[in-house]
Scaffold this motif. Structure first.
Motif, PDB file in Angstrom:
ATOM      1  N   ARG A 141       0.857  -1.192   0.000  1.00  0.00           N
ATOM      2  CA  ARG A 141       0.000   0.000   0.000  1.00  0.00           C
ATOM      3  C   ARG A 141       0.890   1.239   0.000  1.00  0.00           C
ATOM      4  NH1 ARG A 141      -3.823  -0.785   5.033  1.00  0.00           N
ATOM      5  NH2 ARG A 141      -1.923  -1.720   5.876  1.00  0.00           N
ATOM      6  N   ILE A 142       1.089   1.805  -1.171  1.00  0.00           N
ATOM      7  CA  ILE A 142       1.938   2.980  -1.309  1.00  0.00           C
ATOM      8  C   ILE A 142       1.290   3.937  -2.300  1.00  0.00           C
ATOM      9  CG2 ILE A 142       3.379   1.947  -3.139  1.00  0.00           C
ATOM     10  CD1 ILE A 142       5.783   3.462  -1.909  1.00  0.00           C
ATOM     11  N   GLY A 143       1.402   5.215  -2.043  1.00  0.00           N
ATOM     12  CA  GLY A 143       0.891   6.233  -2.948  1.00  0.00           C
ATOM     13  C   GLY A 143       1.921   7.321  -3.117  1.00  0.00           C
ATOM     14  N   PHE A 144       1.855   8.028  -4.231  1.00  0.00           N
ATOM     15  CA  PHE A 144       2.868   9.023  -4.554  1.00  0.00           C
ATOM     16  C   PHE A 144       2.239  10.397  -4.713  1.00  0.00           C
ATOM     17  CE2 PHE A 144       4.390   4.915  -5.790  1.00  0.00           C
ATOM     18  CZ  PHE A 144       5.699   4.911  -5.347  1.00  0.00           C
ATOM     19  N   CYS A 145       2.828  11.359  -4.027  1.00  0.00           N
ATOM     20  CA  CYS A 145       2.295  12.718  -4.028  1.00  0.00           C
ATOM     21  C   CYS A 145       3.408  13.686  -4.402  1.00  0.00           C
ATOM     22  CB  CYS A 145       1.743  13.046  -2.641  1.00  0.00           C
ATOM     23  SG  CYS A 145       1.040  14.692  -2.519  1.00  0.00           S
ATOM     24  N   ALA A 146       3.103  14.647  -5.265  1.00  0.00           N
ATOM     25  CA  ALA A 146       4.081  15.661  -5.656  1.00  0.00           C
ATOM     26  C   ALA A 146       3.420  17.037  -5.620  1.00  0.00           C
ATOM     27  CB  ALA A 146       4.624  15.370  -7.050  1.00  0.00           C
ATOM     28  N   PRO A 147       4.187  18.058  -5.277  1.00  0.00           N
ATOM     29  CA  PRO A 147       3.612  19.399  -5.254  1.00  0.00           C
ATOM     30  C   PRO A 147       3.354  19.986  -6.634  1.00  0.00           C
ATOM     31  CG  PRO A 147       5.912  19.446  -4.600  1.00  0.00           C
ATOM     32  CD  PRO A 147       5.534  18.019  -4.721  1.00  0.00           C
ATOM     33  N   SER A 148       3.813  19.305  -7.698  1.00  0.00           N
ATOM     34  CA  SER A 148       3.501  19.767  -9.050  1.00  0.00           C
ATOM     35  C   SER A 148       3.149  18.587  -9.938  1.00  0.00           C
ATOM     36  CB  SER A 148       4.678  20.540  -9.662  1.00  0.00           C
ATOM     37  OG  SER A 148       5.650  19.661 -10.188  1.00  0.00           O
ATOM     38  N   ARG A 149       2.223  18.802 -10.859  1.00  0.00           N
ATOM     39  CA  ARG A 149       1.860  17.761 -11.819  1.00  0.00           C
ATOM     40  C   ARG A 149       3.047  17.419 -12.719  1.00  0.00           C
ATOM     41  NH1 ARG A 149      -2.602  21.189 -12.170  1.00  0.00           N
ATOM     42  NH2 ARG A 149      -4.515  20.375 -11.247  1.00  0.00           N
ATOM     43  N   ALA A 150       3.833  18.436 -13.074  1.00  0.00           N
ATOM     44  CA  ALA A 150       4.977  18.219 -13.951  1.00  0.00           C
ATOM     45  C   ALA A 150       5.953  17.229 -13.331  1.00  0.00           C
ATOM     46  CB  ALA A 150       5.674  19.553 -14.235  1.00  0.00           C
ATOM     47  N   ASN A 151       6.199  17.372 -12.035  1.00  0.00           N
ATOM     48  CA  ASN A 151       7.099  16.466 -11.333  1.00  0.00           C
ATOM     49  C   ASN A 151       6.515  15.059 -11.270  1.00  0.00           C
ATOM     50  OD1 ASN A 151       7.761  15.223  -8.389  1.00  0.00           O
ATOM     51  ND2 ASN A 151       9.538  16.311  -9.176  1.00  0.00           N
ATOM     52  N   LEU A 152       5.221  14.980 -11.005  1.00  0.00           N
ATOM     53  CA  LEU A 152       4.536  13.692 -10.919  1.00  0.00           C
ATOM     54  C   LEU A 152       4.591  12.962 -12.263  1.00  0.00           C
ATOM     55  CD1 LEU A 152       2.808  12.022  -8.880  1.00  0.00           C
ATOM     56  CD2 LEU A 152       0.809  13.154  -9.843  1.00  0.00           C
ATOM     57  N   GLU A 153       4.277  13.674 -13.326  1.00  0.00           N
ATOM     58  CA  GLU A 153       4.245  13.059 -14.655  1.00  0.00           C
ATOM     59  C   GLU A 153       5.632  12.667 -15.134  1.00  0.00           C
ATOM     60  OE1 GLU A 153       2.299  16.057 -16.930  1.00  0.00           O
ATOM     61  OE2 GLU A 153       0.311  15.646 -16.053  1.00  0.00           O
ATOM     62  N   ARG A 154       6.638  13.472 -14.800  1.00  0.00           N
ATOM     63  CA  ARG A 154       7.990  13.144 -15.252  1.00  0.00           C
ATOM     64  C   ARG A 154       8.530  11.922 -14.516  1.00  0.00           C
ATOM     65  NH1 ARG A 154      11.257  15.077 -18.707  1.00  0.00           N
ATOM     66  NH2 ARG A 154      13.520  15.016 -18.493  1.00  0.00           N
ATOM     67  N   ASN A 155       8.288  11.824 -13.206  1.00  0.00           N
ATOM     68  CA  ASN A 155       8.709  10.623 -12.483  1.00  0.00           C
ATOM     69  C   ASN A 155       7.984   9.387 -12.998  1.00  0.00           C
ATOM     70  OD1 ASN A 155      10.723  10.858 -10.245  1.00  0.00           O
ATOM     71  ND2 ASN A 155       9.418  12.536  -9.596  1.00  0.00           N
ATOM     72  N   ALA A 156       6.729   9.568 -13.413  1.00  0.00           N
ATOM     73  CA  ALA A 156       5.936   8.434 -13.910  1.00  0.00           C
ATOM     74  C   ALA A 156       6.473   7.881 -15.223  1.00  0.00           C
ATOM     75  CB  ALA A 156       4.479   8.849 -14.082  1.00  0.00           C
ATOM     76  N   ARG A 157       7.313   8.646 -15.913  1.00  0.00           N
ATOM     77  CA  ARG A 157       7.935   8.147 -17.145  1.00  0.00           C
ATOM     78  C   ARG A 157       8.965   7.070 -16.850  1.00  0.00           C
ATOM     79  NH1 ARG A 157      10.221  13.170 -20.422  1.00  0.00           N
ATOM     80  NH2 ARG A 157      11.201  11.416 -21.532  1.00  0.00           N
ATOM     81  N   PHE A 158       9.497   7.079 -15.635  1.00  0.00           N
ATOM     82  CA  PHE A 158      10.608   6.192 -15.302  1.00  0.00           C
ATOM     83  C   PHE A 158      10.309   5.238 -14.153  1.00  0.00           C
ATOM     84  CE2 PHE A 158      12.190  10.331 -16.775  1.00  0.00           C
ATOM     85  CZ  PHE A 158      12.806   9.935 -17.963  1.00  0.00           C
ATOM     86  N   GLN A 159       9.173   5.424 -13.486  1.00  0.00           N
ATOM     87  CA  GLN A 159       8.789   4.556 -12.376  1.00  0.00           C
ATOM     88  C   GLN A 159       7.320   4.153 -12.529  1.00  0.00           C
ATOM     89  OE1 GLN A 159      10.804   3.200 -10.509  1.00  0.00           O
ATOM     90  NE2 GLN A 159      12.480   4.534  -9.865  1.00  0.00           N
ATOM     91  N   PRO A 160       6.918   3.002 -11.950  1.00  0.00           N
ATOM     92  CA  PRO A 160       5.552   2.472 -12.160  1.00  0.00           C
ATOM     93  C   PRO A 160       4.494   3.171 -11.301  1.00  0.00           C
ATOM     94  CG  PRO A 160       6.752   1.011 -10.693  1.00  0.00           C
ATOM     95  CD  PRO A 160       7.736   2.079 -11.117  1.00  0.00           C
ATOM     96  N   LEU A 161       4.456   4.485 -11.320  1.00  0.00           N
ATOM     97  CA  LEU A 161       3.524   5.221 -10.467  1.00  0.00           C
ATOM     98  C   LEU A 161       2.072   4.995 -10.868  1.00  0.00           C
ATOM     99  CD1 LEU A 161       5.315   8.667 -10.000  1.00  0.00           C
ATOM    100  CD2 LEU A 161       5.824   6.444  -8.968  1.00  0.00           C
ATOM    101  N   ALA A 162       1.851   4.663 -12.133  1.00  0.00           N
ATOM    102  CA  ALA A 162       0.480   4.464 -12.610  1.00  0.00           C
ATOM    103  C   ALA A 162      -0.206   3.278 -11.935  1.00  0.00           C
ATOM    104  CB  ALA A 162       0.472   4.266 -14.121  1.00  0.00           C
ATOM    105  N   ASP A 163       0.578   2.403 -11.311  1.00  0.00           N
ATOM    106  CA  ASP A 163       0.006   1.235 -10.635  1.00  0.00           C
ATOM    107  C   ASP A 163      -0.488   1.555  -9.223  1.00  0.00           C
ATOM    108  OD1 ASP A 163       0.687  -0.188 -12.886  1.00  0.00           O
ATOM    109  OD2 ASP A 163       2.525  -1.037 -12.029  1.00  0.00           O
ATOM    110  N   TYR A 164      -0.292   2.787  -8.781  1.00  0.00           N
ATOM    111  CA  TYR A 164      -0.589   3.141  -7.403  1.00  0.00           C
ATOM    112  C   TYR A 164      -1.350   4.470  -7.349  1.00  0.00           C
ATOM    113  CZ  TYR A 164       3.170  -0.262  -6.810  1.00  0.00           C
ATOM    114  OH  TYR A 164       3.947  -1.385  -6.874  1.00  0.00           O
ATOM    115  N   PRO A 165      -1.956   4.797  -6.207  1.00  0.00           N
ATOM    116  CA  PRO A 165      -2.609   6.106  -6.071  1.00  0.00           C
ATOM    117  C   PRO A 165      -1.593   7.240  -6.219  1.00  0.00           C
ATOM    118  CG  PRO A 165      -3.263   4.632  -4.287  1.00  0.00           C
ATOM    119  CD  PRO A 165      -2.136   3.952  -5.000  1.00  0.00           C
TER     120      PRO A 165
END
Length: 387
Positions: A141-165
């Motif tokens: 149970r892990i979720g990822f939060c970023a203060p900017s959408r740009a940071n969130l989307e860029r990290n999601a290019r290289f890590q499986p963030l789409a599998d989690y909240p």
């Protein structure tokens, strides 16, 4: 958290009503001395230990067992060890992983090298990201939060963030209240506040301002210090309308921003969610910012400020000119900034964090759901066979 020295370690001590653990981690130097290391081999050794040293989880595990947290907020694992995430996963503790930078995807935290944003990972960053991915997958149970959408989307290019909240929530920081208000002035007062580094683009701002000074009455105050300060002073300090203050205390910086007409953030790298922009807008000070990273998520073009192209002197000249040639526009920006101040309220943002934490706590990964379905099917088949 990490302790500066062995003497400053704490093990469950009560401090201001909270139990505190602070560990001195086995490293060539503590994280607080980053950037001030003389031995060249120390830095790569430090990073290897931060990724793979088995002492990292073994030091953190007893704390997890002693405190028995119901929820874990991970804000910055660098210095404690990225492999401690697996230890948290073993105990099935729900985790909110806050991403203030690109640390999940880049060993340098920025994905910015030689004045340019990296479009892909180098080998070092790929290996670092793979190690961190192991910790992510070990946490149910892990979720990822970023203060900017740009940071969130860029990290999601290289890590499986789409599998989690995931969530985009601004940092719920509490800033000092200014002790002064903006006074009327015929002279437009621009300000830059932050580190003086090449990636901050302060030279772009000052070069653009130089082109306009003959036609308009304004000043530029540069608040902060850093590696680029000597060069900036050598190039621009002869102007009497530019004031380099150097490093100042936080309260003084807040007061200086509050007394200015417009904040300028000319960064050329992907800023996440600059706290100085939030501070300024919360004090009704509009912003001219680079159209990059998380800045355009805060600065709405021609509403509470203007966006200019990063690194482009002409674009910044046009933005400054637009304000200097139309004082009514500046007044409108200031009014609109004041109207959005509630968006940066600490309690408002804190409520969003609590709601996201609850989402993580109740999250069921797709793989777990499939596993539960398979177990149910097997149990049903066994029951039918027994019958």
């Amino acid at each position: 958290m990490a302790a500066k020295t062995q003497e400053e370690q704490r093990f469950g001590e009560m401090v201001d009503g909270m139990k505190i653990w602070s560990l001195y981690m086995p490293r060539p130097y503590p994280i607080f001395k980053q950037g001030h290391v003389e031995k060249t081999y120390s830095k790569p050794l430090w990073h290897l230990q931060d990724h793979f040293d088995p002492r990292n989880p073994s030091l953190v595990a007893p704390i997890l067992d002693a405190f028995k947290p119901d929820f874990c907020n991970v804000h910055y694992l660098t210095g404690l060890g990225h492999n401690v995430l697996e230890e948290i996963g073993k105990r099935d503790i729900p985790v909110m992983y806050v991403m203030p930078d690109m640390a999940l995807s880049c060993s340098k935290l920025t994905m910015f090298v030689d004045g340019k944003t990296c479009e892909k990972q180098c080998l070092t960053c790929k290996l670092s990201a793979r190690s961190k991915r192991k910790g992510i997958r070990a946490t149910r149970r892990i979720g990822f939060c970023a203060p900017s959408r740009a940071n969130l989307e860029r990290n999601a290019r290289f890590q499986p963030l789409a599998d989690y909240p995931t969530a985009h929530i601004l940092n719920a920081n509490k800033y000092p209240t200014p002790t002064m208000a903006r006074s009327p002035s015929e002279t437009v007062r621009f300000i830059y506040a932050g580190r003086l580094e090449s990636a901050k683009g302060v030279d772009v701002l000052l070069s653009a301002a130089e082109m306009l000074k003959a036609d308009f009455d304004f000043t530029v105050k540069v608040v902060g210090s850093g590696a680029a300060e000597p060069d900036l002073r050598a190039r621009f300090d002869h102007h009497d309308w530019i004031d380099f203050t150097g490093h100042v205390p936080l309260q003084q910086a807040i007061d200086t921003i509050a007394g200015s007409d417009m904040l300028c953030i000319p960064s050329i790298w992907m800023e996440n969610s600059p706290g100085v922009v939030i501070q300024a807008l919360g004090m009704s000070v509009p912003v001219i910012g680079s159209d990059v990273g998380g800045i355009p998520e805060l600065v709405r073009h021609d509403e509470n400020g203007l966006l200019a192209q990063p690194g482009d002197v002409e674009s910044w000249r046009e933005a400054l000119h637009a304000v200097l040639s139309d004082r009514a526009r500046l007044t409108r920006f200031q009014t609109n900034a004041a109207n959005r101040a509630s968006e940066f309220d600490q309690d408002y943002l804190g409520a969003k964090y609590l709601a996201f934490m609850d989402e993580i706590r109740n999250f069921t990964p797709a793989s777990s759901a499939q596993g539960n379905l398979a177990d149910t099917s097997r149990n049903a088949a066994s029951t039918a066979h027994a019958s």
